[in-house]
Design an enzyme around this catalytic site. Structure first.
Site, PDB file in Angstrom:
ATOM      1  N   TYR A  13       0.821  -1.214   0.000  1.00  0.00           N
ATOM      2  CA  TYR A  13       0.000   0.000   0.000  1.00  0.00           C
ATOM      3  C   TYR A  13       0.862   1.274   0.000  1.00  0.00           C
ATOM      4  O   TYR A  13       0.364   2.364  -0.226  1.00  0.00           O
ATOM      5  CB  TYR A  13      -0.949   0.033   1.203  1.00  0.00           C
ATOM      6  CG  TYR A  13      -2.010  -1.047   1.164  1.00  0.00           C
ATOM      7  CD1 TYR A  13      -2.327  -1.706  -0.014  1.00  0.00           C
ATOM      8  CD2 TYR A  13      -2.703  -1.401   2.310  1.00  0.00           C
ATOM      9  CE1 TYR A  13      -3.285  -2.692  -0.047  1.00  0.00           C
ATOM     10  CE2 TYR A  13      -3.673  -2.393   2.280  1.00  0.00           C
ATOM     11  CZ  TYR A  13      -3.958  -3.048   1.109  1.00  0.00           C
ATOM     12  OH  TYR A  13      -4.909  -4.021   1.075  1.00  0.00           O
ATOM     13  N   LYS A  46       3.692 -15.323   1.595  1.00  0.00           N
ATOM     14  CA  LYS A  46       3.700 -16.175   0.404  1.00  0.00           C
ATOM     15  C   LYS A  46       5.146 -16.373  -0.008  1.00  0.00           C
ATOM     16  O   LYS A  46       5.574 -15.924  -1.084  1.00  0.00           O
ATOM     17  CB  LYS A  46       2.889 -15.518  -0.717  1.00  0.00           C
ATOM     18  CG  LYS A  46       1.405 -15.457  -0.462  1.00  0.00           C
ATOM     19  CD  LYS A  46       0.684 -16.735  -0.815  1.00  0.00           C
ATOM     20  CE  LYS A  46       0.608 -16.922  -2.318  1.00  0.00           C
ATOM     21  NZ  LYS A  46      -0.028 -18.216  -2.669  1.00  0.00           N
ATOM     22  N   ASP A  65      -2.547 -17.970   1.636  1.00  0.00           N
ATOM     23  CA  ASP A  65      -3.762 -18.523   1.028  1.00  0.00           C
ATOM     24  C   ASP A  65      -4.267 -19.714   1.829  1.00  0.00           C
ATOM     25  O   ASP A  65      -5.475 -19.864   2.064  1.00  0.00           O
ATOM     26  CB  ASP A  65      -3.525 -18.873  -0.451  1.00  0.00           C
ATOM     27  CG  ASP A  65      -2.272 -19.719  -0.675  1.00  0.00           C
ATOM     28  OD1 ASP A  65      -1.417 -19.770   0.223  1.00  0.00           O
ATOM     29  OD2 ASP A  65      -2.162 -20.330  -1.752  1.00  0.00           O
ATOM     30  N   ASP A  97      -4.949  -7.219   5.764  1.00  0.00           N
ATOM     31  CA  ASP A  97      -6.195  -6.540   5.426  1.00  0.00           C
ATOM     32  C   ASP A  97      -7.267  -7.575   5.098  1.00  0.00           C
ATOM     33  O   ASP A  97      -8.389  -7.548   5.622  1.00  0.00           O
ATOM     34  CB  ASP A  97      -5.925  -5.638   4.201  1.00  0.00           C
ATOM     35  CG  ASP A  97      -7.001  -4.602   3.981  1.00  0.00           C
ATOM     36  OD1 ASP A  97      -7.967  -4.580   4.764  1.00  0.00           O
ATOM     37  OD2 ASP A  97      -6.877  -3.815   3.017  1.00  0.00           O
ATOM     38  N   ASP A 116     -10.364  -9.234   7.832  1.00  0.00           N
ATOM     39  CA  ASP A 116     -11.785  -9.119   7.490  1.00  0.00           C
ATOM     40  C   ASP A 116     -12.446 -10.495   7.448  1.00  0.00           C
ATOM     41  O   ASP A 116     -13.593 -10.659   7.872  1.00  0.00           O
ATOM     42  CB  ASP A 116     -11.964  -8.426   6.135  1.00  0.00           C
ATOM     43  CG  ASP A 116     -12.043  -6.914   6.280  1.00  0.00           C
ATOM     44  OD1 ASP A 116     -11.760  -6.408   7.388  1.00  0.00           O
ATOM     45  OD2 ASP A 116     -12.395  -6.234   5.297  1.00  0.00           O
TER      46      ASP A 116
END
Ligand code: NAD
Length: 368
Positions: free
Chosen positions: A142, A192, A225, A249, A253
């Site tokens: 970001y 990852k 993942d 993020d 959620d």
């Protein structure tokens, strides 16, 4: 000694409505527990834009740097959707996070028994769930450079860069290990590393910090993942999860939904400790300004109230009083108190934002 200081920034939409209940609770702790705070209130987001033409004034920013904790309601709303990106309400929040250098974002996902039916997962999978996601908040994709949209030949190309330094990884890893020591003593680090160099470095640095500083804490690694799958398959296997800005993020959620309603979710964002040992800190509910229910007395104030409980624990070293407040919330839910977001259409009449504040204050009184 002066009282610890709190800067309250109610913000926009339901922000002021839910924050009004927190103010009553802060007053209760002053009167009934002799835990007094110096509280000041100021503007952020659209409310600050309306008055100052910017979503956070320099004066407010300066106060945020000085106080012991900032409590924020929510920012944004349709009125501000067409503003230039540089003065959008969200920029006020981003400025706070950036200048206070709040690199560690704590998002608990806790399932209150009384609300287990509200989860999208089966009751036995979420009942008793209590996990903490630690998300790196000030670096990663970001913020990384280069970024932008430019032309290559006949088409546009969008670019963002995932970038982490060792020290950025190390400090958020420490934050996760410290938390784990106060909880279930387990950290799962997610990245990852199979496809991203920044993931390889992340795994290396977390392992190094673990071996040299926190060998007593149990550490595991997981690809992000797979982490997403495990969170919905068997979330109770986790205690503390530490991950980068982007994966955090998404994963936080995802974990949030395990617990039912957005109106229930608190968060804390912590920076480095000041001279007095207190970290710079911003506490806020996870939800936004909920324009669809603003001004109707329908907002659930619990996310904001539980954010104050986190402030009691992480900024003011009042773990017992934080637990008192969390237990009061648990009790009113067990007794059946429900705002509209916690009810189905057939479940009777919900109580209002203020009534939820009333019953929580009664439960606090009963705890004495
Ligand atoms: P939102 O979180 O405001 O609302 C999503 C849904 O959840 C809505 O139906 C809303 O009514 C409900 N909801 C949210 N909080 C609730 C509560 N406390 N009690 C009961 N119901 C609640 O997200 P959105 O609709 O995507 O965004 C609305 C505005 O908020 C936008 O301007 C967005 O940019 C902003 N936003 C701000 C923050 C923040 O301040 N940290 C976070 C997310 C969104």
């Amino acid at each position: 000694m002066s009282n610890p200081s709190i800067l309250i920034l109610p913000g926009d939409g339901i922000g002021p409505e839910v924050m009004a209940q927190v103010t009553r609770i802060i007053d209760w702790f002053g009167e009934k527990r002799d835990l007094k705070f110096d509280v000041e209130t100021d503007l952020v987001g659209g409310a600050a834009y309306d008055k100052h033409g910017v979503p956070l004034s320099d004066e407010t920013m300066a106060r945020a740097m000085e106080v012991d904790a900032v409590l924020l309601g929510a920012v944004g709303g349709p009125k501000y959707d067409d503003l230039d990106f540089s003065v959008k309400p969200e920029r006020g929040l981003l400025r706070l996070r950036k200048e206070m250098d709040l690199f560690s974002n704590l998002r608990p996902a806790q399932c209150f028994d009384a609300l287990a039916d509200f989860s999208s997962l089966k009751k036995d999978i979420v009942s008793g769930l209590d996990i903490m996601i630690v998300r790196e908040l000030t670096s990663g994709v970001y913020f990384g450079e280069p970024r932008g949209i430019h032309k290559e030949g006949n088409e546009r190309v969008g670019i963002n860069t995932q970038r982490y330094t060792e020290s950025e990884i190390a400090r958020v890893a420490r934050s996760a290990f410290e938390l784990a020591r106060k909880r279930g003593n387990k950290v799962c680090s997610m990245e990852k590393a199979n496809v991203m160099e920044s993931g390889i470095l992340w795994r290396d640095v977390v392992t190094e910090i673990h071996e040299t500083e926190y060998p007593d804490v149990e550490l595991s690694h997981m690809y992000a993942d797979n982490g997403a799958m495990q969170l919905v398959r068997a979330p109770k296997q986790f205690d503390v999860i530490v991950t980068d800005n982007l994966f955090g993020d998404v994963l936080s959620d995802c974990a949030a939904m395990l617990t039912g309603s957005l109106g229930m979710l608190p968060s804390a964002s912590l920076g480095l400790p000041n001279a007095d040992g207190r970290p710079k800190a911003l506490y806020e509910p996870v939800h936004g300004s909920a324009p669809d229910i603003t001004g109707q007395g329908k907002a659930n104030p619990i996310a904001c109230i539980l954010s104050f409980a986190m402030a009691l624990r992480y900024s003011f070293d009042q773990g017992d009083e934080a637990t008192r407040l969390e237990k009061a919330v648990e009790k009113v839910l067990a007794d059946g108190a429900r705002t509209a977001d916690l009810m189905g259409p057939e479940d009777g009449t919900p109580i209002s934002t203020t009534q939820m504040g009333d019953v929580i204050l009664e439960a606090l009184d009963a705890s004495l």
